[in-house]
Design a protein around this motif. Structure first.
Motif, PDB file in Angstrom:
ATOM      1  N   UNK A 108       0.841  -1.208   0.000  1.00 47.79           N
ATOM      2  CA  UNK A 108       0.000   0.000   0.000  1.00 47.79           C
ATOM      3  C   UNK A 108       0.870   1.249   0.000  1.00 47.79           C
ATOM      4  N   UNK A 109       1.877   1.294   0.852  1.00 48.96           N
ATOM      5  CA  UNK A 109       2.773   2.448   0.902  1.00 48.96           C
ATOM      6  C   UNK A 109       3.545   2.581  -0.410  1.00 48.96           C
ATOM      7  N   UNK A 110       3.930   1.463  -0.996  1.00 47.91           N
ATOM      8  CA  UNK A 110       4.636   1.481  -2.280  1.00 47.91           C
ATOM      9  C   UNK A 110       3.768   2.092  -3.373  1.00 47.91           C
ATOM     10  N   UNK A 111       2.519   1.696  -3.438  1.00 49.31           N
ATOM     11  CA  UNK A 111       1.596   2.241  -4.452  1.00 49.31           C
ATOM     12  C   UNK A 111       1.383   3.736  -4.237  1.00 49.31           C
ATOM     13  N   UNK A 112       1.269   4.163  -2.975  1.00 46.45           N
ATOM     14  CA  UNK A 112       1.088   5.585  -2.677  1.00 46.45           C
ATOM     15  C   UNK A 112       2.312   6.394  -3.104  1.00 46.45           C
ATOM     16  N   UNK A 113       3.501   5.881  -2.823  1.00 46.72           N
ATOM     17  CA  UNK A 113       4.723   6.582  -3.226  1.00 46.72           C
ATOM     18  C   UNK A 113       4.797   6.695  -4.745  1.00 46.72           C
ATOM     19  N   UNK A 114       4.487   5.615  -5.431  1.00 49.47           N
ATOM     20  CA  UNK A 114       4.557   5.633  -6.895  1.00 49.47           C
ATOM     21  C   UNK A 114       3.475   6.509  -7.524  1.00 49.47           C
ATOM     22  N   UNK A 115       2.376   6.726  -6.814  1.00 45.15           N
ATOM     23  CA  UNK A 115       1.302   7.575  -7.335  1.00 45.15           C
ATOM     24  C   UNK A 115       1.815   8.987  -7.623  1.00 45.15           C
ATOM     25  N   UNK A 116       2.601   9.544  -6.708  1.00 44.37           N
ATOM     26  CA  UNK A 116       3.123  10.903  -6.917  1.00 44.37           C
ATOM     27  C   UNK A 116       4.242  10.951  -7.951  1.00 44.37           C
ATOM     28  N   UNK A 117       4.888   9.828  -8.223  1.00 43.55           N
ATOM     29  CA  UNK A 117       5.850   9.816  -9.324  1.00 43.55           C
ATOM     30  C   UNK A 117       5.137  10.086 -10.642  1.00 43.55           C
ATOM     31  N   UNK A 118       3.919   9.594 -10.752  1.00 46.74           N
ATOM     32  CA  UNK A 118       3.136   9.779 -11.968  1.00 46.74           C
ATOM     33  C   UNK A 118       2.430  11.132 -11.986  1.00 46.74           C
ATOM     34  N   UNK A 119       1.772  11.489 -10.879  1.00 50.55           N
ATOM     35  CA  UNK A 119       0.978  12.723 -10.840  1.00 50.55           C
ATOM     36  C   UNK A 119       1.837  13.968 -10.646  1.00 50.55           C
ATOM     37  N   UNK A 120       3.019  13.811 -10.038  1.00 54.49           N
ATOM     38  CA  UNK A 120       3.916  14.920  -9.707  1.00 54.49           C
ATOM     39  C   UNK A 120       3.222  15.989  -8.862  1.00 54.49           C
ATOM     40  N   UNK A 121       2.381  15.518  -7.955  1.00 56.87           N
ATOM     41  CA  UNK A 121       1.664  16.384  -7.024  1.00 56.87           C
ATOM     42  C   UNK A 121       1.646  15.727  -5.648  1.00 56.87           C
ATOM     43  N   UNK A 122       1.406  16.543  -4.613  1.00 55.27           N
ATOM     44  CA  UNK A 122       1.221  16.026  -3.259  1.00 55.27           C
ATOM     45  C   UNK A 122      -0.261  15.733  -3.039  1.00 55.27           C
ATOM     46  N   UNK A 123      -0.544  14.681  -2.260  1.00 54.22           N
ATOM     47  CA  UNK A 123      -1.929  14.283  -2.008  1.00 54.22           C
ATOM     48  C   UNK A 123      -2.095  13.858  -0.555  1.00 54.22           C
ATOM     49  N   UNK A 124      -3.285  14.087  -0.002  1.00 53.17           N
ATOM     50  CA  UNK A 124      -3.697  13.561   1.293  1.00 53.17           C
ATOM     51  C   UNK A 124      -5.118  13.047   1.150  1.00 53.17           C
ATOM     52  N   UNK A 125      -5.360  11.847   1.660  1.00 55.81           N
ATOM     53  CA  UNK A 125      -6.698  11.268   1.656  1.00 55.81           C
ATOM     54  C   UNK A 125      -7.082  10.957   3.095  1.00 55.81           C
TER      55      UNK A 125
END
Length: 189
Positions: free
Chosen positions: A163-180
């Motif tokens: 789960x943490x790996x997928x979250x880290x990789x999400x910002x590699x693609x979006x190039x933005x910070x996110x909080x859910x």
């Protein structure tokens, strides 16, 4: 003849074994692989557990960090994903851990368990010199925050940290910070 005298170890592949047998060569099978079960564990009652991960495409390269917070029932308290620009993988892993500690401090989670798949970051809690110099002040602040709570740090293999790996990789693609604050699951999950 040379094969029978060899002390070399073959791979444990059936086709290799069959070929060697055809030539009457005695085989020296390698050791069986060690299989280790990797399971994510729930935190104790009254505790919050964060799993964090850093990601970098190259070192240095585009980097990001992610983390997920869960309570003792496995309920999600929140998730983050941060884009870090061009950084090293250690920088990304350290930022993920520090960001999680800062969130725990801000939310007054006094019983906090941090788990990450970077053995180097886990070791940095005993040897602060591992942390890159440009992160040291922030690191020392986080160490102070940890002293104010019941804090536990542990290593988990990356197979248990997906789960943490997928979250880290999400910002590699979006190039933005996110909080859910919550996660909505697709129907049937």
């Amino acid at each position: 003849m040379a094969g029978n005298m060899s002390k070399g170890i073959m791979s444990n592949c059936i086709t290799d074994f069959q070929a060697l047998k055809e030539f009457n060569i005695v085989s020296h099978a390698g050791p069986a692989p060690k299989i280790q079960e990797v399971i994510w564990s729930f935190p104790p009652n009254g505790w919050i557990k964060a799993n964090t991960d850093g990601a970098a495409r190259g070192s240095p390269g585009y980097a990001s960090a992610g983390g997920i917070f869960r309570d003792s029932s496995g309920g999600i308290k929140g998730c983050f994903s941060l884009y870090l620009g061009i950084q090293s993988s250690l920088f990304a892993e350290a930022i993920a851990a520090m960001h999680a500690i800062e969130i725990a401090h801000q939310n007054h989670w006094h019983n906090f368990w941090l788990e990450c798949d970077s053995k180097l970051v886990v070791d940095a809690f005993n040897n602060h010199h591992i942390i890159p110099w440009k992160l040291r002040n922030r690191w020392y602040n986080c160490i102070y925050f940890c002293s104010l709570m019941n804090f536990r740090i542990s290593h988990i293999f990356r197979e248990g940290n997906c789960c943490a790996d997928k979250l880290a990789n999400f910002s590699l693609t979006s190039r933005e910070d996110h909080w859910w604050d919550k996660v909505l699951l697709a129907p049937g999950h």
